[in-house]
Design a protein around this motif. Structure first.
Motif, mmCIF file in Angstrom:
data_model
loop_
_atom_site.group_PDB
_atom_site.id
_atom_site.type_symbol
_atom_site.label_atom_id
_atom_site.label_comp_id
_atom_site.label_asym_id
_atom_site.label_seq_id
_atom_site.Cartn_x
_atom_site.Cartn_y
_atom_site.Cartn_z
ATOM 1 N N GLU A 284 0.856 -1.180 0.000
ATOM 2 C CA GLU A 284 0.000 0.000 0.000
ATOM 3 C C GLU A 284 0.898 1.238 0.000
ATOM 4 O O GLU A 284 1.256 1.765 1.047
ATOM 5 C CB GLU A 284 -0.924 -0.002 1.222
ATOM 6 N N ALA B 136 -5.476 6.651 -1.129
ATOM 7 C CA ALA B 136 -5.966 5.283 -1.267
ATOM 8 C C ALA B 136 -7.490 5.236 -1.389
ATOM 9 O O ALA B 136 -8.030 4.510 -2.243
ATOM 10 C CB ALA B 136 -5.512 4.445 -0.073
ATOM 11 N N TYR C 34 -8.002 -3.599 -1.200
ATOM 12 C CA TYR C 34 -8.130 -2.145 -1.241
ATOM 13 C C TYR C 34 -9.562 -1.650 -1.053
ATOM 14 O O TYR C 34 -9.888 -0.526 -1.439
ATOM 15 C CB TYR C 34 -7.580 -1.622 -2.568
#
Length: 276
Positions: free
Chosen positions: A140, A147, A176
């Motif tokens: 990430e 994000a 995600y």
């Protein structure tokens, strides 16, 4: 009671009586840890079997899933010892969110009881992000604000493949899905296509943290076991994460969650005040 018994005592085992289906980062581990302290609630071989949300696990077949739980013969014997019925179950926090799971569970366990623990979706999203950063270094690279804004593009391909094939392994979606995991009303309605409302108990993570004994009393009634005092209701997995969210990102998330949360509160008949 020790779980160290011959695996053949369970295998091919029996069906679980309940599943804590999520949500991830909302207190499912705490609830599970509290419940298995009850003398009438037997722990499984492992907390998260992850059978219904992982194709590589489902390849082992339903007998593999059942082998994680106590056989009906053992449960009957244990019930005679304690003088009351006993139940068993598991807790896999991704079940509530992952699209194919509700139908798969319904096909295998139509009479199962389901427990959902829900948390303010903004806080939950941040906690998942911090979990990813700590547990999966390098996977990430974005900031939290980046994000959540990139989520739609990141998961679009997996969602397209899931629409074409409900059993597609949507690993990017799982990784995600900071926003999508917090769309609780949408998720619960998916489950209620297959299960009666009476099979579902919805709990607030804040209540579990602040008044655990009150929440456990509700859970015990739902599971059909006696009301007892649980010896250890200390909070689980608390601290260690940065909690601040910059105002533009918080506003962005609240806008994404507000409509679904309003529908959730209407469904529950109670406003949990997430965006006051």
């Amino acid at each position: 009671m020790s779980i160290q018994v011959n695996r053949l005592e369970r295998y091919p085992g029996g069906d679980p009586d309940f599943i804590i289906i999520g949500a991830q980062k909302s207190g499912t581990t705490a609830l599970y840890d509290y419940l298995i302290q009850h003398p009438q609630i037997l722990p499984p071989a492992i907390k998260e079997v992850q059978y219904f949300d992982r194709g590589e696990v489902r390849k082992n077949g339903i007998s593999y899933y059942r082998s994680h739980f106590w056989s009906q013969r053992y449960k009957n014997r244990k019930a005679e010892e304690v003088g009351t019925p006993v139940v068993c179950g598991e807790a896999t926090g991704t079940y509530i969110f992952y699209p194919p799971v509700a139908r798969l569970v319904a096909d295998a366990l139509p009479d199962i009881r389901l427990i959902a623990v829900l948390r303010n979706p903004v806080s939950r999203a941040l906690s998942q992000y911090q979990h990813n950063r700590r547990r999966r270094p390098g996977e990430e690279p974005l900031s939290f604000g980046e994000a959540v804004r990139a989520e739609d593009n990141r998961v679009a391909e997996d969602e397209r493949k899931l629409r074409a094939n409900p059993l597609h392994e949507a690993k990017t979606l799982k990784k995600y899905s900071y926003i999508r995991r917090g769309l609780y009303h949408e998720q619960l309605q998916r489950w209620l296509k297959y299960f009666d409302r009476e099979q579902l108990l919805v709990l607030h993570s804040k209540d579990l943290r602040q008044t655990p004994n009150k929440v456990l009393k509700e859970a015990f009634g739902f599971l059909g076991v006696d009301e007892v005092e649980i010896p250890n209701t200390e909070p689980r997995h608390v601290g260690g994460y940065e909690r601040s969210i910059d105002p533009p990102t918080r506003t962005f998330l609240e806008q994404r969650f507000r409509e679904d949360s309003s529908r959730l509160f209407e469904f529950l008949g109670e406003d949990w005040g997430w965006f006051d």
